[in-house]
Write an enzyme that holds these catalytic residues in place. Structure first.
Site, PDB file in Angstrom:
ATOM      1  N   LYS A  58      -8.152   1.483   5.033  1.00  0.00           N
ATOM      2  CA  LYS A  58      -6.614   1.690   4.796  1.00  0.00           C
ATOM      3  C   LYS A  58      -6.074   0.459   5.701  1.00  0.00           C
ATOM      4  O   LYS A  58      -5.336  -0.485   5.158  1.00  0.00           O
ATOM      5  CB  LYS A  58      -5.949   2.918   5.155  1.00  0.00           C
ATOM      6  CG  LYS A  58      -4.251   2.831   5.446  1.00  0.00           C
ATOM      7  CD  LYS A  58      -3.879   2.396   3.989  1.00  0.00           C
ATOM      8  CE  LYS A  58      -2.279   2.420   3.993  1.00  0.00           C
ATOM      9  NZ  LYS A  58      -1.635   2.274   2.773  1.00  0.00           N
ATOM     10  N   ARG A  81       3.484 -15.542  -3.055  1.00  0.00           N
ATOM     11  CA  ARG A  81       4.758 -15.933  -3.194  1.00  0.00           C
ATOM     12  C   ARG A  81       5.442 -16.172  -1.725  1.00  0.00           C
ATOM     13  O   ARG A  81       5.882 -15.216  -1.190  1.00  0.00           O
ATOM     14  CB  ARG A  81       5.974 -14.965  -4.057  1.00  0.00           C
ATOM     15  CG  ARG A  81       5.302 -14.992  -5.261  1.00  0.00           C
ATOM     16  CD  ARG A  81       6.290 -13.985  -6.055  1.00  0.00           C
ATOM     17  NE  ARG A  81       7.612 -14.202  -6.062  1.00  0.00           N
ATOM     18  CZ  ARG A  81       8.222 -15.322  -6.690  1.00  0.00           C
ATOM     19  NH1 ARG A  81       7.571 -15.972  -7.681  1.00  0.00           N
ATOM     20  NH2 ARG A  81       9.688 -15.665  -6.556  1.00  0.00           N
ATOM     21  N   SER A  82       5.482 -17.287  -1.440  1.00  0.00           N
ATOM     22  CA  SER A  82       6.036 -17.494   0.268  1.00  0.00           C
ATOM     23  C   SER A  82       7.371 -17.208   0.334  1.00  0.00           C
ATOM     24  O   SER A  82       8.075 -17.478  -0.487  1.00  0.00           O
ATOM     25  CB  SER A  82       5.475 -18.984   0.509  1.00  0.00           C
ATOM     26  OG  SER A  82       6.372 -19.867  -0.231  1.00  0.00           O
ATOM     27  N   GLY A  83       7.944 -16.791   1.601  1.00  0.00           N
ATOM     28  CA  GLY A  83       9.265 -16.574   1.651  1.00  0.00           C
ATOM     29  C   GLY A  83       9.614 -15.999   3.135  1.00  0.00           C
ATOM     30  O   GLY A  83       8.974 -16.424   3.934  1.00  0.00           O
ATOM     31  N   CYS A 104       4.749   0.184   5.784  1.00  0.00           N
ATOM     32  CA  CYS A 104       3.356   0.086   6.042  1.00  0.00           C
ATOM     33  C   CYS A 104       2.970  -1.044   6.694  1.00  0.00           C
ATOM     34  O   CYS A 104       2.470  -0.915   7.844  1.00  0.00           O
ATOM     35  CB  CYS A 104       2.702   0.204   4.762  1.00  0.00           C
ATOM     36  SG  CYS A 104       2.780   1.761   3.689  1.00  0.00           S
ATOM     37  N   LYS A 163      12.150  -4.691   0.061  1.00  0.00           N
ATOM     38  CA  LYS A 163      11.636  -5.227  -1.421  1.00  0.00           C
ATOM     39  C   LYS A 163      12.558  -4.530  -2.473  1.00  0.00           C
ATOM     40  O   LYS A 163      13.040  -3.581  -2.297  1.00  0.00           O
ATOM     41  CB  LYS A 163      10.210  -5.054  -1.503  1.00  0.00           C
ATOM     42  CG  LYS A 163       9.852  -3.291  -1.606  1.00  0.00           C
ATOM     43  CD  LYS A 163       8.316  -3.269  -1.690  1.00  0.00           C
ATOM     44  CE  LYS A 163       7.673  -3.650  -2.955  1.00  0.00           C
ATOM     45  NZ  LYS A 163       6.412  -3.283  -3.021  1.00  0.00           N
ATOM     46  N   THR A 221      -1.730   7.593   7.237  1.00  0.00           N
ATOM     47  CA  THR A 221      -2.539   6.298   7.796  1.00  0.00           C
ATOM     48  C   THR A 221      -2.803   6.742   9.349  1.00  0.00           C
ATOM     49  O   THR A 221      -1.976   6.859   9.934  1.00  0.00           O
ATOM     50  CB  THR A 221      -1.856   5.016   7.387  1.00  0.00           C
ATOM     51  OG1 THR A 221      -1.623   4.755   6.005  1.00  0.00           O
ATOM     52  CG2 THR A 221      -2.662   4.008   8.182  1.00  0.00           C
ATOM     53  N   GLU A 253       5.515   0.631  -2.467  1.00  0.00           N
ATOM     54  CA  GLU A 253       7.028   1.187  -2.776  1.00  0.00           C
ATOM     55  C   GLU A 253       7.505   0.358  -4.048  1.00  0.00           C
ATOM     56  O   GLU A 253       7.454  -1.077  -3.943  1.00  0.00           O
ATOM     57  CB  GLU A 253       7.845   1.000  -1.505  1.00  0.00           C
ATOM     58  CG  GLU A 253       7.609   2.072  -0.327  1.00  0.00           C
ATOM     59  CD  GLU A 253       8.662   2.081   0.631  1.00  0.00           C
ATOM     60  OE1 GLU A 253       9.838   1.949   0.277  1.00  0.00           O
ATOM     61  OE2 GLU A 253       8.137   2.335   1.693  1.00  0.00           O
ATOM     62  N   THR A 260       3.248   8.860  10.535  1.00  0.00           N
ATOM     63  CA  THR A 260       2.703   8.254  11.775  1.00  0.00           C
ATOM     64  C   THR A 260       3.422   6.963  12.039  1.00  0.00           C
ATOM     65  O   THR A 260       2.934   5.896  12.038  1.00  0.00           O
ATOM     66  CB  THR A 260       1.218   8.003  11.585  1.00  0.00           C
ATOM     67  OG1 THR A 260       0.975   7.189  10.299  1.00  0.00           O
ATOM     68  CG2 THR A 260       0.551   9.487  11.233  1.00  0.00           C
TER      69      THR A 260
END
Length: 432
Positions: free
Chosen positions: A214, A261-263, A270, A329, A122, A159, A84
């Site tokens: 969701k 964890r900032s970044g 998603c 990631k 979703t 993931e 979707t």
């Protein structure tokens, strides 16, 4: 039970493999013959840690893939795990879902016993009842609630961690209006509940509520990341280590340590899609989602802040710049909405010669940026580079050390706090 799963993308393949692992007989329906052939040969069509082994154990045996929707007639329940994606205005594109629902309806038209249709994708609240169900009814010539039942069962798989998330879930959500639908879902998930390491909550709710759960789940997590990134940006301006701040506030049980964890921000299949969809849905009902808009704005700004930090240390026009990490990631080859895309585009706008490296996502990124250079290793990417941008926190990047010595100008802008500061390295962390 005999379970069918329509769709062999990231979610469909994962749940099909796991249902087979739980002892169910599984039929996986997909229109892509190459994907079908791969699954039947025991090969995973996507990159996900552990999935190759799982499909290798069951593919072609208790997990059989097919292009023929007619095979769902032999099953008790069908999960619609179809894409979707976002449309240009942020709404969701239901073309694949509508086509799948129609084909499913045609298949169960000749089925004599009851069948459960479960939307796994979703979708915006109301989609299952107002869009999917009528299509199945029309194609099947049968009425929902009589000849077949309908449910919504959202997924919460990350993931790179999908197999573990499925095996030991925090919650399993049943969105259903009939006891028959809930009973069938119990039969599907009972083996998982019994085998799970923890004690997953079974949330029984309405179909629209399940659809919204969701979106609420992902919107909360995406906003939490943007909030810690915003705090990290302020910390950077004051010379404060945002990670030390995050470690302290995580001790408050109301805040918790996860997603602090900032970044350089979030991406993937998603969060961006779901944030766009829920914002679009809110505006469709004349509600202005101010906080959700702000979360997206912060996320969109993080790559530009990385590029600004690079500009403080180097003029990259005509210079080689390494981009370490192309997937959104670690643990996946998914480049959808990866922060590497705006980083690469920004470097190109500044006239840099970009060389990218990722352990598994190179070929996917090559389709989007065919004209940049791709290295076979991080060391090759760093060689003779005048700067490096660290975008994905793969473990192998944390082990880099002497590889930086081969850089023409050792400037490193780290968007994930994965590189160690060291003498001889001009190092800038995005929020520390």
């Amino acid at each position: 039970m005999h379970v069918s799963v329509v769709g062999s993308g990231y979610i469909g393949t994962t749940i099909a493999a796991w249902f087979a692992e739980l002892g169910h007989t599984v039929t996986n329906v997909d229109i892509d013959e190459d994907v079908v052939d791969a699954i039947n040969a025991g090969e995973a069509p996507i990159h996900e840690p552990g999935l190759d082994e799982l499909i290798g154990d069951h593919g072609g045996d208790t997990l059989v893939a097919t292009t023929d929707y007619a095979d769902v007639r032999d099953t008790d329940v069908t999960f619609l795990a179809l894409p979707t994606p976002s449309e240009a205005d942020g709404g969701i594109d239901l073309a694949a879902m509508k086509a799948g629902a129609e084909s499913l309806g045609e298949a169960i038209a000749e089925k004599d016993d009851e069948h459960l249709v479960v939307v796994k994708s979703t979708v915006i609240p109301g989609t299952t009842e107002d869009v999917v169900t009528p299509i199945v009814e029309d194609a099947a010539g049968k009425t929902a609630g009589e000849a077949f039942h309908v449910a919504m069962n959202p997924e919460f798989l990350r993931e790179g961690f999908a197999l573990g998330d499925f095996r030991d879930p925090d919650k399993i959500v049943y969105g259903a209006e009939s006891d028959a639908a809930r009973d069938t879902l119990d039969r599907v998930y009972d083996p998982l509940v019994e085998a799970a390491d923890g004690d997953p909550a079974i949330v029984e709710t309405g179909i629209k509520e399940a659809e919204m759960i969701k979106y609420a789940n992902n919107a909360f997590l995406a906003t939490k990341i943007s909030l810690i990134n915003e705090i990290g940006n302020v910390c950077k301006e004051y010379g404060v280590d945002a990670y030390e701040v995050a470690d302290a506030i995580a001790l408050d049980h109301r805040i918790d340590e996860h997603f602090l964890r900032s970044g350089v921000g979030w991406g993937g299949s998603c969060f961006p899609k779901d944030m766009n969809a829920i914002r679009h849905a809110a505006r469709d009902r004349d509600y202005d989602p101010v906080l959700l808009d702000a979360a997206v704005a912060v996320n969109d700004r993080q790559p530009e802040r990385m590029l600004d930090l690079l500009g403080d240390h180097a003029d990259v026009e005509g210079k080689r710049v390494a981009v370490l990490g192309l997937a959104f990631k670690p643990g996946t080859d998914d480049i959808r909405y990866t922060r590497a895309i705006p980083i690469i585009e920004g470097l190109q706008d500044r006239g840099a010669d970009v060389v990218g490296y990722d352990p598994v996502a190179t070929e996917n990124m090559r389709e989007k940026f065919p004209d940049i250079e791709y290295a076979d290793s991080a060391a090759d990417a760093l060689a003779d580079a005048h700067a490096a941008m660290v975008v994905t926190d793969w473990d192998e990047f944390a082990a880099l050390n002497t590889e930086f010595d081969a850089m023409a100008d050792p400037v490193v802008i780290d968007g994930r706090r994965v590189i160690e500061r060291r003498d001889g390295l001009t190092y800038e962390g995005l929020t520390w």
